[in-house]
Design a protein around this motif. Sequence first.
Motif, PDB file in Angstrom:
ATOM      1  N   ALA A 246      -8.362   1.244  -6.448  1.00 54.75           N
ATOM      2  CA  ALA A 246      -8.868   0.905  -4.951  1.00 54.75           C
ATOM      3  C   ALA A 246     -10.222   1.122  -4.809  1.00 54.75           C
ATOM      4  O   ALA A 246     -10.988   0.377  -4.066  1.00 54.75           O
ATOM      5  CB  ALA A 246      -8.054   1.716  -3.844  1.00 54.75           C
TER       6      ALA A 246
ATOM      7  N   GLN B 161     -12.750  -1.589  -6.062  1.00 55.49           N
ATOM      8  CA  GLN B 161     -13.139  -3.093  -5.203  1.00 55.49           C
ATOM      9  C   GLN B 161     -14.204  -3.042  -4.341  1.00 55.49           C
ATOM     10  O   GLN B 161     -14.572  -4.014  -4.144  1.00 55.49           O
ATOM     11  CB  GLN B 161     -11.928  -3.113  -4.377  1.00 55.49           C
ATOM     12  CG  GLN B 161     -10.568  -3.387  -5.295  1.00 55.49           C
ATOM     13  CD  GLN B 161      -9.355  -3.435  -4.546  1.00 55.49           C
ATOM     14  OE1 GLN B 161      -9.280  -3.130  -3.388  1.00 55.49           O
ATOM     15  NE2 GLN B 161      -7.986  -4.004  -5.018  1.00 55.49           N
ATOM     16  N   CYS B 162     -14.744  -1.766  -4.039  1.00 57.35           N
ATOM     17  CA  CYS B 162     -16.154  -2.067  -3.245  1.00 57.35           C
ATOM     18  C   CYS B 162     -16.860  -0.341  -3.314  1.00 57.35           C
ATOM     19  O   CYS B 162     -17.684  -0.447  -2.694  1.00 57.35           O
ATOM     20  CB  CYS B 162     -15.499  -1.879  -1.696  1.00 57.35           C
ATOM     21  SG  CYS B 162     -14.565  -0.692  -0.986  1.00 57.35           S
TER      22      CYS B 162
ATOM     23  N   SER C 151     -11.175   3.066   1.253  1.00 53.41           N
ATOM     24  CA  SER C 151     -10.936   2.058   2.551  1.00 53.41           C
ATOM     25  C   SER C 151      -9.661   1.959   2.854  1.00 53.41           C
ATOM     26  O   SER C 151      -8.647   2.305   2.246  1.00 53.41           O
ATOM     27  CB  SER C 151     -11.193   0.561   2.137  1.00 53.41           C
ATOM     28  OG  SER C 151     -11.068  -0.528   3.052  1.00 53.41           O
TER      29      SER C 151
ATOM     30  N   THR D 198       0.901  -1.239  -0.088  1.00 49.45           N
ATOM     31  CA  THR D 198      -0.068  -0.115   0.143  1.00 49.45           C
ATOM     32  C   THR D 198       0.826   1.185   0.108  1.00 49.45           C
ATOM     33  O   THR D 198       0.504   2.465  -0.636  1.00 49.45           O
ATOM     34  CB  THR D 198      -0.831   0.090   1.318  1.00 49.45           C
ATOM     35  OG1 THR D 198      -1.531  -1.166   1.233  1.00 49.45           O
ATOM     36  CG2 THR D 198      -1.786   1.238   1.343  1.00 49.45           C
TER      37      THR D 198
ATOM     38  N   PRO E 120     -13.334   0.423   5.959  1.00 49.96           N
ATOM     39  CA  PRO E 120     -14.148   1.066   4.676  1.00 49.96           C
ATOM     40  C   PRO E 120     -14.936   2.408   5.165  1.00 49.96           C
ATOM     41  O   PRO E 120     -15.440   2.214   6.176  1.00 49.96           O
ATOM     42  CB  PRO E 120     -15.138   0.145   3.949  1.00 49.96           C
ATOM     43  CG  PRO E 120     -15.394  -0.739   5.184  1.00 49.96           C
ATOM     44  CD  PRO E 120     -13.897  -0.871   6.095  1.00 49.96           C
TER      45      PRO E 120
ATOM     46  N   GLY F 298     -12.687  -3.990  -0.366  1.00 45.58           N
ATOM     47  CA  GLY F 298     -11.416  -4.061  -0.984  1.00 45.58           C
ATOM     48  C   GLY F 298     -10.951  -5.672  -1.113  1.00 45.58           C
ATOM     49  O   GLY F 298     -11.966  -6.593  -1.693  1.00 45.58           O
ATOM     50  N   LYS F 299      -9.760  -5.969  -0.715  1.00 52.47           N
ATOM     51  CA  LYS F 299      -9.414  -7.472  -0.675  1.00 52.47           C
ATOM     52  C   LYS F 299      -9.615  -8.118   0.640  1.00 52.47           C
ATOM     53  O   LYS F 299      -9.389  -9.313   0.692  1.00 52.47           O
ATOM     54  CB  LYS F 299      -7.998  -7.542  -0.929  1.00 52.47           C
ATOM     55  CG  LYS F 299      -7.632  -7.016  -2.326  1.00 52.47           C
ATOM     56  CD  LYS F 299      -5.979  -7.296  -2.800  1.00 52.47           C
ATOM     57  CE  LYS F 299      -5.700  -6.629  -4.117  1.00 52.47           C
ATOM     58  NZ  LYS F 299      -4.449  -7.003  -4.447  1.00 52.47           N
TER      59      LYS F 299
END
Length: 384
Positions: free
Chosen positions: A92, A95-96, A100, A41, A129, A323-324
């Motif tokens: 990033a 992803q959602c 986050s 990151t 998040p 995210g992940k």
Amino acid sequence: MLRALSIFMLDNVICSGKLLISYKKQLILLTLCIVDPLYATAQNEQSSSTLLGLKTHYGFIIPHSRELATIADSYPWGLQLDWSKLSLTQKAWNQCNCYSKVGLSFTYFNFGNPALLGNAYNLILYGEPYLTFQKDLFFTFRTGIGATYLDQVYDEVTNPQNTFFSSPISFIVFLNFAINYKISPEWYLNLTIHYNHISNGGIKQPNKGMNFPTIGLGLDYKINPLPLKKWDKVEVRKGAIQGYGRLFATRKTATATDEFTEEKRWLLGIAGGAKIMIANFNALSTGVEFFRDNSLSVEARRREIDEDPHVLGWSVGHHFIFGKFNFNQQMIYYVYKPSSLISQKFYQRYELAYQLNEFLVAGISLKAHAQVADNFDLRLGVIF
């Protein structure tokens, strides 16, 4: 993260009966899992903001069994230091459909009973998040897992009442909801509600685990206050179905008694199922899991009964995906179990998984009967 997986596989091949060695290996694994995503990151400073935080905690202990009622009558307080990165890239965001943070937290808890419960020193990896972000008042949700050092644990002679903890090195998992207020581009005030759980995951008994909600008040400082741009939403196909599979393993302990010495045995299992997306970062799932708990074989031998140590469960779950990270909560029905050794009809599983690439995930989960922790396990899985 690949280094962490290598240690995980090595730990399953080269097993030591020494509890201290087992603790060290799990702590090394957890540390590598923390360092790798944070290192990745931090590679692009211009596309992320760095935040530092200081928080206080105050709460109470839930007495989840009658024998804990007296010792649980205390009020924990704590101090928390945070370091986190907030990625601002469209990748990033995609992803959602949200921003986050990922970060490290060092938290100190004083359980309000120094002679019996002592203190906890925690190092935690978390994801957080932003549920909203465009106004000065906004909301976030955080979940995390980490290692904890406890300086007062169960001892048959000197501390027999503390059946919350029996291992100095244990694990902590938590959830929190935060109300944040932007004072300036650099400073943020936040009020948080936490649910914390500490347990050794069945490595050593007694292991009732401690559940303690807290309220926190704190300040965050953003070192490089870059603006939060609203990106276009990525369409998530509601109703899209994805399959998953998991391999999991842990070590459990059959408790020492007047007649028997303590024995450690492996629990090995496999799980699989399917989840369906219902929103941008929410999914529902159903599946099955099957495992062999060799500590049950020890218990059956001690009671001189013939019981099969295999368990089959059917699960219904909810996934919070940001995210992940995937935080999964499941209610699982015992389809098959050794009835003389397990009286409950249901158990819960809480899993925190990190997506390594398009297909592979790694993580940790907690199995519990209501508020009582049964065991933690390490897991490696696939999504398809």
